[in-house]
Motif scaffolding. Structure first.
Motif, PDB file in Angstrom:
ATOM      1  N   ASP A   1       0.817  -1.211   0.000  1.00 16.35           N
ATOM      2  CA  ASP A   1       0.000   0.000   0.000  1.00 16.35           C
ATOM      3  C   ASP A   1       0.856   1.268   0.000  1.00 16.35           C
ATOM      4  O   ASP A   1       0.788   2.101   0.906  1.00 16.35           O
TER       5      ASP A   1
ATOM      6  N   ARG B   1      -7.489  -1.470   1.911  1.00 16.00           N
ATOM      7  CA  ARG B   1      -6.888  -0.310   1.257  1.00 16.00           C
ATOM      8  C   ARG B   1      -7.959   0.770   1.101  1.00 16.00           C
ATOM      9  O   ARG B   1      -9.009   0.695   1.701  1.00 16.00           O
ATOM     10  N   GLU B   2      -7.684   1.784   0.306  1.00 11.76           N
ATOM     11  CA  GLU B   2      -8.616   2.889   0.062  1.00 11.76           C
ATOM     12  C   GLU B   2      -9.064   3.539   1.368  1.00 11.76           C
ATOM     13  O   GLU B   2     -10.219   3.464   1.782  1.00 11.76           O
ATOM     14  N   GLU B   3      -8.116   4.213   1.999  1.00 15.54           N
ATOM     15  CA  GLU B   3      -8.362   4.853   3.294  1.00 15.54           C
ATOM     16  C   GLU B   3      -9.533   5.829   3.235  1.00 15.54           C
ATOM     17  O   GLU B   3     -10.405   5.825   4.115  1.00 15.54           O
ATOM     18  N   LYS B   4      -9.566   6.674   2.216  1.00 12.28           N
ATOM     19  CA  LYS B   4     -10.600   7.709   2.129  1.00 12.28           C
ATOM     20  C   LYS B   4     -11.992   7.093   2.048  1.00 12.28           C
ATOM     21  O   LYS B   4     -12.924   7.528   2.755  1.00 12.28           O
TER      22      LYS B   4
ATOM     23  N   VAL C   1      -2.958   1.575   5.644  1.00 16.26           N
ATOM     24  CA  VAL C   1      -4.343   2.054   5.624  1.00 16.26           C
ATOM     25  C   VAL C   1      -5.109   1.515   6.821  1.00 16.26           C
ATOM     26  O   VAL C   1      -5.850   2.247   7.497  1.00 16.26           O
ATOM     27  N   CYS C   2      -4.942   0.245   7.095  1.00 11.29           N
ATOM     28  CA  CYS C   2      -5.656  -0.356   8.222  1.00 11.29           C
ATOM     29  C   CYS C   2      -5.266   0.316   9.539  1.00 11.29           C
ATOM     30  O   CYS C   2      -6.118   0.575  10.390  1.00 11.29           O
TER      31      CYS C   2
END
Length: 357
Positions: A63, A194-197, A223-224
């Motif tokens: 990531d 993934r994809e924090e936003k 991200v996690c």
């Protein structure tokens, strides 16, 4: 026949590898596999008995921005080129990026003797990259796409076939898994987090809403950790369970009422995730992103709902959708969608069997 399979990750993170291993005669053929040990940890190799393994070991976090991976990409290419010089009869490339990295060798030395397994839309809007992808497709024996939405960015070529992100043995599983009952609607995500936003938007909308629980199952990298930090002090209904093995999915499916299959990135707007098939196989409705290809699929097949976590009404939409599900009709829709997939998957596996006879 001497066959080389080129992977681009650890073995346990390449479930699609089994589509080939299950359909290649390992007794009649000399099968080799390149894989990338990215965390430098040992893993089980039991299912690879009789296969010659070529391990590329170099630490790499997943990531992070791709430009920071360039040095490792270069090292991987050098290693794979050295293996390709062993002169194989057939090559199977399990991702678009290793295909691009090795395009020169594949086209010049293995023309019409390789399968190009295309699984990601990345830089196809960059014309030089797109040109390499088209060259790889046109010079392949066959090209498999994991999502029919990807075809819009590939040449119009009869060599292209659909290869679903599901194993034939998985598709035959009983979808009636009994649930552990709960008063709350349990939304479960599993896979690489993934994809924090996007996930922060979901957490914001569901945080401390007594109607829901949100559960994350998967390895915990950057991200996690950011998500865990966001909920640490004042969110009581979001849970993180860590890494799991594929067989453990059944355990948490029993505690899942809706699958979180929502991705906001441009690649995933076109892709079909493993969880899409899990939803069909295990009989669990799924939430996907609006205006995505999976959104089209779940709406057409009646097996989920397309939503957008940015919408103020997100939580209410999810709640109302779940309460409106006709379970009998939903199960029938899952079975119908699975039958279509099985037919396409059989055609793909027949092609693999034929190259290794």
């Amino acid at each position: 026949m001497k066959i080389l399979i080129i992977g681009f990750a650890k073995i346990k993170y390449m479930p699609y590898l089994d589509l080939y291993l299950d359909n290649i005669d390992r007794v009649k053929n000399d099968v080799h596999l390149i894989y990338w040990n990215r965390d430098l940890k040992e893993e089980s190799l039991e299912k690879l008995e009789g296969i010659t393994l070529h391990e590329f070991a170099s630490y790499q976090e997943d990531d992070v921005a791709k430009f920071s991976k360039l040095e490792n990409f270069k090292k991987f290419r050098e290693y794979a080129v050295s293996v390709l010089k062993e002169d194989f009869d057939f090559v199977i490339v399990l991702h678009s990026l290793p295909g691009v990295l090795l395009s020169k060798e594949l086209v010049s030395s293995y023309k019409n003797r390789y399968i190009f397994d295309y699984r990601d839309f990345t830089y196809e809007n960059f014309l030089p990259y797109k040109s390499v992808i088209h060259t790889l497709v046109n010079n392949s024996y066959k090209t498999f796409v994991s999502s029919d939405a990807f075809r819009a960015f590939l040449p119009d070529n009869k060599k292209i076939h659909t290869s679903h992100n599901a194993l034939c043995c998985e598709l035959e599983k009983d979808i009636d898994i009994p649930k552990n009952l709960s008063e709350k609607i349990r939304i479960g995500f599993w896979g690489f987090i993934r994809e924090e936003k996007t996930n922060l938007e979901i957490i914001e909308k569901l945080a401390n809403d007594e109607r829901f629980e949100l559960h994350y199952y998967g390895r915990e990298q950057g991200v996690c950790e950011a998500l865990k930090e966001a909920v640490a002090d004042n969110v009581s209904n979001v849970y993180f369970h860590g890494e799991y093995t594929p067989n453990e999915r059944i355990d948490f499916v029993k505690n899942t009422d809706l699958i979180h299959n929502i991705y906001g990135g441009s690649n995933m707007n076109l892709a079909v995730s493993n969880k899409y098939y899990d939803g069909l196989i295990f009989g669990v409705p799924q939430l996907v992103m609006k205006n995505s290809y999976m959104g089209v699929l779940v709406n057409n097949n009646g097996i989920g709902k397309a939503v957008n976590p940015k919408d103020k009404s997100f939580a209410d939409e999810v709640y109302e959708y779940y309460k409106s599900i006709d379970q009998k009709k939903f199960k029938n829709n899952c079975r119908a969608a699975l039958e279509k997939i099985k037919t396409q998957q059989k055609a793909m596996t027949d092609l693999i069997i034929n190259i290794s006879k």
